[in-house]
Design a protein around this motif. Structure first.
Motif, PDB file in Angstrom:
ATOM      1  N   ALA A 103      10.671  66.391  37.110  1.00  0.00           N
ATOM      2  CA  ALA A 103      10.772  67.367  36.018  1.00  0.00           C
ATOM      3  C   ALA A 103      10.091  66.846  34.762  1.00  0.00           C
ATOM      4  O   ALA A 103       9.417  67.606  34.040  1.00  0.00           O
ATOM      5  N   ALA A 104      10.232  65.533  34.501  1.00  0.00           N
ATOM      6  CA  ALA A 104       9.583  64.948  33.322  1.00  0.00           C
ATOM      7  C   ALA A 104       8.061  64.978  33.470  1.00  0.00           C
ATOM      8  O   ALA A 104       7.333  65.216  32.496  1.00  0.00           O
ATOM      9  N   THR A 114      16.184  69.544  28.409  1.00  0.00           N
ATOM     10  CA  THR A 114      15.958  70.490  29.501  1.00  0.00           C
ATOM     11  C   THR A 114      16.274  69.864  30.847  1.00  0.00           C
ATOM     12  O   THR A 114      16.886  70.500  31.720  1.00  0.00           O
ATOM     13  N   ILE A 115      15.896  68.603  31.032  1.00  0.00           N
ATOM     14  CA  ILE A 115      16.196  67.910  32.285  1.00  0.00           C
ATOM     15  C   ILE A 115      17.700  67.795  32.478  1.00  0.00           C
ATOM     16  O   ILE A 115      18.221  68.028  33.568  1.00  0.00           O
ATOM     17  N   PHE A 116      18.393  67.444  31.398  1.00  0.00           N
ATOM     18  CA  PHE A 116      19.843  67.306  31.506  1.00  0.00           C
ATOM     19  C   PHE A 116      20.497  68.647  31.819  1.00  0.00           C
ATOM     20  O   PHE A 116      21.374  68.746  32.661  1.00  0.00           O
ATOM     21  N   LEU A 148      26.482  67.394  37.925  1.00  0.00           N
ATOM     22  CA  LEU A 148      27.686  66.797  37.354  1.00  0.00           C
ATOM     23  C   LEU A 148      28.797  67.809  37.117  1.00  0.00           C
ATOM     24  O   LEU A 148      29.952  67.410  36.896  1.00  0.00           O
ATOM     25  N   GLY A 149      28.467  69.103  37.145  1.00  0.00           N
ATOM     26  CA  GLY A 149      29.437  70.131  36.800  1.00  0.00           C
ATOM     27  C   GLY A 149      30.762  70.034  37.541  1.00  0.00           C
ATOM     28  O   GLY A 149      31.829  70.015  36.907  1.00  0.00           O
ATOM     29  N   PRO A 150      30.760  69.968  38.882  1.00  0.00           N
ATOM     30  CA  PRO A 150      32.051  69.877  39.588  1.00  0.00           C
ATOM     31  C   PRO A 150      32.853  68.645  39.211  1.00  0.00           C
ATOM     32  O   PRO A 150      34.084  68.714  39.087  1.00  0.00           O
ATOM     33  N   ALA A 151      32.186  67.504  39.025  1.00  0.00           N
ATOM     34  CA  ALA A 151      32.902  66.280  38.660  1.00  0.00           C
ATOM     35  C   ALA A 151      33.492  66.383  37.258  1.00  0.00           C
ATOM     36  O   ALA A 151      34.627  65.954  37.010  1.00  0.00           O
ATOM     37  N   ILE A 152      32.722  66.952  36.323  1.00  0.00           N
ATOM     38  CA  ILE A 152      33.229  67.145  34.960  1.00  0.00           C
ATOM     39  C   ILE A 152      34.430  68.078  34.976  1.00  0.00           C
ATOM     40  O   ILE A 152      35.466  67.813  34.337  1.00  0.00           O
TER      41      ILE A 152
END
Length: 292
Positions: free
Chosen positions: A188-189, A197-199, A207-211
């Protein structure tokens, strides 16, 4: 008409006389513990979890459904539940941001003392929470050396609960970050995407489910916390009194049914949150399997 003769040698006779070799049975290791293991696990779970919860629920409904509803809808109970839920939501959201940031730093950056910081994350699990309340009162109480006075305020509750719930998001996000494929970020970079944007497009979906899991665990812990807020919270009804303090108060004034009723409400809230997290995680795994 010709006949074909079969020549039988000494070796052939010996082979015919030898009994067939038995094949050794191959045992398949399944990892199952069997009925005995299941029975022991169920018995232990019943003693530690199910029986106490059943006893609490029975006590909460000792005066019937009407008595339960009355106990949880009194002005004092509603006020303490509202304060508890609001403060716990604020703490969970703070943990979502700061916990993810700390996990990112611990995984992606190298700095002196990194191992020490990584070990300190688990300190709230090992430290008695009443000790945390004493320390927070010394730092942010009336005699604060920092000039910050949070005693008997809701921000004081937030700080205390943020301390005890810090590890949940950090420890939920860390393993996912360690397993994240960084080649996708590099690709992506190379296409010109910026760090934000990459994050947002690459890292955050992974990371969404873990957060979300860490936030749910932090919230569930916060709504039932007592030790860390017992001193710095102030226990002011309608202002800083949380549910755990209200429950203790009801027991002290000989209203155990009211205390049990509010406890059941807290259990239901925590159970609903954990069940929702389980459903979301299951759907996420199912979606990943379909995409694969």
């Amino acid at each position: 008409m010709s006949s074909t003769a079969t020549t039988v040698g000494p070796g052939t006779e010996a082979a015919a006389a030898k009994p067939p070799r038995r094949r050794r049975a191959v045992r398949t290791v399944t990892g199952a513990v069997g009925p005995l293991g299941i029975g022991v696990a169920t018995l232990w779970l019943s003693i530690v979890v199910l029986l106490p919860l059943a006893a609490l629920t029975t006590h909460a409904f000792a005066d019937g459904i009407a008595g339960f509803v009355t106990a949880v809808t009194t002005p004092g109970a509603l006020a303490t539940l509202r304060i508890t839920v609001i403060v716990s939501i604020v703490v969970a959201l703070i943990n979502a941001v700061m916990g993810t940031l700390i996990a990112w730093v611990l995984v992606r950056d190298d700095f002196p003392g990194k191992r020490v910081v990584n070990a300190l994350i688990d300190l709230p699990f090992a430290l008695p929470t009443i000790v945390a309340s004493i320390v927070l009162l010394a730092l942010y109480g009336p005699q604060s050396p920092l000039g910050v006075h949070l005693n008997a305020t809701r921000p004081g509750l937030v700080v205390a609960l943020a301390f005890v719930t810090l590890p949940f998001v950090v420890r939920s996000v860390q393993p996912v970050l360690l397993e994240t494929d960084r080649e996708v970020e590099e690709a992506a970079a190379s296409l010109g995407a910026g760090n934000f944007t990459i994050f947002r497009k690459v890292v955050l979906p992974a990371l969404g489910p873990a957060i979300l899991s860490g936030v749910g665990l932090a919230f569930s812990r916060a709504i039932g916390e007592y030790g860390s807020i017992v001193l710095i919270g102030g226990n002011i009804p309608g202002h800083t009194q949380v549910a755990s303090q209200y429950i203790q108060q009801q027991i002290e004034i000989d209203r155990p049914v009211n205390a049990a009723a509010v406890s059941v409400v807290l259990l239901l809230i925590a159970f609903a949150v954990l069940l929702a997290l389980r459903v979301i995680a299951h759907r996420g795994r199912a979606r990943e399997e379909v995409d694969a």
